[in-house]
Design an enzyme around this catalytic site. Sequence first.
Site, PDB file in Angstrom:
ATOM      1  CD  GLN A   8      -3.195   2.619   7.020  1.00 34.35           C
ATOM      2  OE1 GLN A   8      -3.761   2.957   8.060  1.00 34.35           O
ATOM      3  NE2 GLN A   8      -3.780   2.673   5.833  1.00 34.35           N
ATOM      4  NE  ARG A  23       0.291   1.251   3.489  1.00 32.92           N
ATOM      5  CZ  ARG A  23       1.230   2.113   3.745  1.00 32.92           C
ATOM      6  NH1 ARG A  23       2.496   1.758   3.717  1.00 32.92           N
ATOM      7  NH2 ARG A  23       0.962   3.371   4.000  1.00 32.92           N
ATOM      8  N   GLY A  24       0.288   2.382  -0.201  1.00 33.72           N
ATOM      9  CA  GLY A  24       1.044   3.603  -0.414  1.00 33.72           C
ATOM     10  C   GLY A  24       1.060   3.914  -1.895  1.00 33.72           C
ATOM     11  CG  ASP A  61      -3.086   8.098  -1.392  1.00 32.91           C
ATOM     12  OD1 ASP A  61      -2.782   6.937  -1.715  1.00 32.91           O
ATOM     13  OD2 ASP A  61      -2.992   8.523  -0.231  1.00 32.91           O
ATOM     14  CG  ASN A 107      -2.571  11.512   3.094  1.00 30.30           C
ATOM     15  OD1 ASN A 107      -1.950  10.728   2.368  1.00 30.30           O
ATOM     16  ND2 ASN A 107      -2.292  11.641   4.371  1.00 30.30           N
ATOM     17  CE  LYS A 108      -5.186   5.319   4.147  1.00 29.94           C
ATOM     18  NZ  LYS A 108      -5.976   4.357   3.340  1.00 29.94           N
TER      19      LYS A 108
END
Length: 367
Positions: free
Chosen positions: A216, A67-68, A257, A267-268
């Site tokens: 995470q 992920r990422g 992202d 982003n997250k």
Amino acid sequence: MSIPIPELSRTPITFSEGPQAFFPVEYEPATGEVVMLEQRKLPSEVTYHRYDKPDQVADAIRDMVVRGAPAIGIAAAYALVMVARTEEGDAASFLVANGAAGRVLNATRPTAVNLAWAIARMGRKAAEVAKLDPRERYEAMRAEAEAIHREDVLACHAMGELGARDVPDGATILTHCNAGALATGGYGTALGVIRAAHAAGKKIRVLADETRPYLQGARLTSWELHVDGIPVEVISDNMAGHFFQRGEIDFVVVGSDRIAANGDVANKIGTYSVAVLAKEHGVPFTVAAPWSTVDLTMSDGSGIPIEERPRDEVARVGGTTLVADGIGVRHPAFDVTPGRLVHAVYTERGVFHPAKGEGPSALQSKG
């Protein structure tokens, strides 16, 4: 803890210049396999998986083995090398196979634009080399994927150095999610800034949001920083306001992202809340991301697709049920932070300041 690292023919990308060598994704030329660190089991178990089919890589991306945003783009590029390795037909057959695999990979995670960017770049290379002998075609595709990987590492180092200049000596830095070596080709974006500040001799410490529901920050960011000897403490996401209020946070840096043309940042999930808190308390909120994260076709963040993840990632932790069956759960994996809250965005091409009305377009010509 003993770390079993596959004996790859290529040198793994390391977190730092230290003795540990971990990498999120690599390609093994001798076997034609993509090798991935199993990130869902970190930090309690450090193992690698090997995949020999593009569909397996797609499943691993979807299921968050890797992920990422940069890392999944690299994984997809290597999956397309697999296509070139096994497809020995003519140019038309090769392009059909490459296109089909690319569509499957592209559908795995919709928010991170790096995925589509890497697939498109590999598609352009495929069109360029389709008429070559199959072996030459494969070598060209492999070289392109390796270039994507190595360029990402160099980009992380470059943006890390830029961001580190803004980090005050003695700062406590808050970061959200994991934007480190595990999420990139190596070194990291947000954690690249932190690593570069530490390497420059600045006496920093880090507060890592645990980042619910996938944790995470708790599982990955703290582990990376601890391995590198950088002081880190984990806090639950709802503690951030408390530490802002007490004046214990001096700087915020996160990854991204997708970045829209006006500087809005996806982003997250939970990043927007951190940005609002930073604004309220006069703390710089910054972003580190490679240029491949910038999407100039997206005028602002309202058009960024937000991935909805499965219910059970919120409702269950391991074998423990947190939300009873029959009760609804919402699980957007990302949110969008308006550019007006973003003090600076660090890329390998330079820095821009969305809060001052600057967008990424000024850096477009520097590629």
